[in-house]
Write an enzyme that holds these catalytic residues in place. Structure first.
Site, PDB file in Angstrom:
ATOM      1  N   HIS A 121       0.861  -1.178   0.000  1.00  0.00           N
ATOM      2  CA  HIS A 121       0.000   0.000   0.000  1.00  0.00           C
ATOM      3  C   HIS A 121       0.904   1.238   0.000  1.00  0.00           C
ATOM      4  O   HIS A 121       2.007   1.188   0.551  1.00  0.00           O
ATOM      5  CB  HIS A 121      -0.837  -0.050   1.288  1.00  0.00           C
ATOM      6  CG  HIS A 121      -1.906   0.988   1.403  1.00  0.00           C
ATOM      7  ND1 HIS A 121      -1.652   2.274   1.807  1.00  0.00           N
ATOM      8  CD2 HIS A 121      -3.238   0.920   1.183  1.00  0.00           C
ATOM      9  CE1 HIS A 121      -2.787   2.949   1.831  1.00  0.00           C
ATOM     10  NE2 HIS A 121      -3.764   2.164   1.453  1.00  0.00           N
ATOM     11  N   LYS A 223     -10.476  -0.529  10.533  1.00  0.00           N
ATOM     12  CA  LYS A 223     -10.644  -1.728   9.697  1.00  0.00           C
ATOM     13  C   LYS A 223     -11.000  -2.952  10.533  1.00  0.00           C
ATOM     14  O   LYS A 223     -11.074  -4.068  10.030  1.00  0.00           O
ATOM     15  CB  LYS A 223      -9.360  -1.997   8.904  1.00  0.00           C
ATOM     16  CG  LYS A 223      -9.062  -0.928   7.854  1.00  0.00           C
ATOM     17  CD  LYS A 223      -7.849  -1.293   7.051  1.00  0.00           C
ATOM     18  CE  LYS A 223      -7.260  -0.111   6.311  1.00  0.00           C
ATOM     19  NZ  LYS A 223      -8.021   0.288   5.131  1.00  0.00           N
ATOM     20  N   CYS A 363      -4.717   2.430  -3.700  1.00  0.00           N
ATOM     21  CA  CYS A 363      -3.484   2.964  -3.094  1.00  0.00           C
ATOM     22  C   CYS A 363      -2.327   1.981  -3.255  1.00  0.00           C
ATOM     23  O   CYS A 363      -1.523   1.789  -2.335  1.00  0.00           O
ATOM     24  CB  CYS A 363      -3.673   3.300  -1.615  1.00  0.00           C
ATOM     25  SG  CYS A 363      -4.911   4.546  -1.337  1.00  0.00           S
TER      26      CYS A 363
HETATM   27  N1  PMP Z   1      -1.789  -0.743   4.532  1.00  0.00           N
HETATM   28  C1  PMP Z   1      -2.737  -1.484   3.973  1.00  0.00           C
HETATM   29  C2  PMP Z   1      -2.402  -2.867   3.489  1.00  0.00           C
HETATM   30  C3  PMP Z   1      -4.024  -0.972   3.832  1.00  0.00           C
HETATM   31  O1  PMP Z   1      -4.979  -1.711   3.265  1.00  0.00           O
HETATM   32  C4  PMP Z   1      -4.312   0.331   4.319  1.00  0.00           C
HETATM   33  C5  PMP Z   1      -5.692   0.940   4.201  1.00  0.00           C
HETATM   34  N2  PMP Z   1      -6.299   0.809   2.957  1.00  0.00           N
HETATM   35  C6  PMP Z   1      -3.277   1.057   4.906  1.00  0.00           C
HETATM   36  C7  PMP Z   1      -2.034   0.483   4.996  1.00  0.00           C
HETATM   37  C8  PMP Z   1      -3.485   2.438   5.422  1.00  0.00           C
HETATM   38  O2  PMP Z   1      -4.355   2.450   6.513  1.00  0.00           O
HETATM   39  P1  PMP Z   1      -4.924   3.810   7.080  1.00  0.00           P
HETATM   40  O3  PMP Z   1      -5.543   4.521   5.922  1.00  0.00           O
HETATM   41  O4  PMP Z   1      -5.942   3.378   8.091  1.00  0.00           O
HETATM   42  O5  PMP Z   1      -3.795   4.568   7.673  1.00  0.00           O
END
Ligand code: PMP
Length: 408
Positions: A121, A223, A363
């Protein structure tokens, strides 16, 4: 007995009609819904105990502080950290990984290497690019093979030069489960620190940071049934002791003089300013909810859903599914594309049927590039404790209806 139908009753938001259809919420990798117990915990805190933590001696401040610190203990137990000193509250995974990247800046020189994977990500990628730019260290990427992490490539790219390995435990696109324990062993054999992005794993499986031997482990509350704006950075105590605070100000100091200051003990050394007190209490309530279900049961439920759903999806003509073939290596995330249809149109079509899925690059642009989707995007369905086999059936029906609607 795990009863998803009964669990649904704790989530009033699920009981609604969208575009004249009963809502089927399959966007859990983006964020999950919150049970009544979490909503009640937030309301109770603001209704009865609201006060700033760690400062006051009055009763409300003591109650707020006790609740805040009790949540830290719940997190510690949930991920099996040794001590609450190792549990830092942050805004979420992104903040947690940015903090680790600041520690990396302390450690790295131009001869060092950072190893991440192509499936990361952006929040486990962009901070490392910044570290590499600032320190001159080289950022390397492990590739994928058959929809999952290429372990041979990882072994080839890991060397005595590698100082940080940072990998996601579950990909938010491929859904694959990476063998973090084995990767941590390899990293440590080469003298590197192991950083784990647990954003997509912590909500869905039992986490034991000591068993994984992670040096740092990051995840988000929202999440895993908790509120937004709260997350966790776990770090081994000896490393957090070496790590400089990232933010400075109130709460994180011991003494402040005109020309210098000393820091508070762990974990407070890192928590500058008024923290997200309500958020941490809400996260504590979410952990209580998941712990009552038990994480092995959560994992088994989602595996059952995948075993039920995947053959039905694979039977749909023109549907490409990304990620591992074998459900045993997949959490409950499914990225897919339907031939001839842009994923945004596909997601809109599904929404017309009441089914909420996500479409885009998730992302993870470098991964999407490698997947050669042609359109630079995929649709994604992701499941959680309140999803049922009926949701899976509705999803398949909605896919077929959308396919029929757009066919000419
Ligand atoms: N890492 C992964 C694998 C994710 O799926 C996400 C959220 N989509 C994040 C990091 C970032 O999380 P947050 O937006 O809650 O900071």
């Amino acid at each position: 007995m795990f009863d998803a139908e009964k669990i649904r009753q704790d989530f009033p938001i699920l009981d609604q009609v969208v575009n004249d259809e009963a809502l089927v919420y399959l966007d859990n990798a983006a964020t999950t819904q919150k049970p009544l117990s979490v909503l009640t915990a937030l309301r109770d805190y603001y209704e009865s105990d609201n006060a700033n933590v760690h400062r006051g001696v009055h009763s409300l401040a003591e109650r707020a502080t006790a609740a805040y610190e009790a949540s830290r203990e719940k997190v510690r137990a949930f991920i099996h950290a040794k001590s609450t000193k190792e549990v830092l509250f942050t805004r979420g995974t992104t903040t947690s990984l940015n903090w680790v990247s600041k520690f990396a800046e302390q450690c790295l020189t131009k001869d060092d290497e950072i190893l991440i994977s192509i499936m990361e990500h952006h929040s486990n990628l962009v901070p490392w690019q910044q570290v590499a730019n600032k320190t001159g260290a080289t950022l390397k990427f492990v590739g994928i093979k058959n929809g999952q992490l290429d372990m041979e490539d990882l072994k080839n790219k890991l060397s005595a030069k590698t100082k940080f390995v940072s990998m996601t435990q579950v990909s938010n696109v491929l859904g694959c489960i990476n063998p973090i324990k084995e990767i941590a062993q390899l990293a440590h054999q080469n003298g590197a620190y192991m950083v784990v992005d647990g954003a997509q794993s912590t909500p869905h499986m039992q986490i034991d940071v000591q068993d994984l031997d992670a040096d740092f482990f990051a995840f988000s509350g929202h999440k895993m049934l908790g509120p937004t704006g709260i997350g966790v950075l776990y770090g081994k105590e000896e490393l957090l002791n070496q790590m400089n605070p990232v933010e400075f100000g109130g709460e994180m100091i011991d003494f402040v003089y005109q020309d210098y200051s000393t820091w508070s003990e762990l974990p407070w050394k890192f928590e500058a300013g008024t923290p997200n007190i309500a958020g941490s209490i809400g996260l504590g309530a979410a952990i209580d909810y998941l712990s009552a279900l038990t994480m092995p049961a959560v994992e088994a439920h989602e595996r059952q859903l995948m075993d039920y759903l995947m053959p039905k999806l694979r039977a749909i003509d023109g549907l490409t599914i990304y990620g591992p073939e074998d459900n045993a290596n997949r959490s409950s995330v499914i990225a897919f594309n339907l031939e001839g249809l842009h994923p945004h149109d596909l997601a809109t079509g599904l929404d017309m049927e009441g089914v909420a899925v996500r479409a885009g690059h998730h992302c993870a642009q470098p991964l999407i590039e490698v997947l050669e989707t042609k359109v630079g995007a995929t649709a994604r369905a992701s499941f959680y404790v309140y999803n049922t086999k009926a949701d899976c059936d509705k999803f398949v029906e909605a896919l077929l209806a959308t396919k029929a609607f757009f066919s000419f």
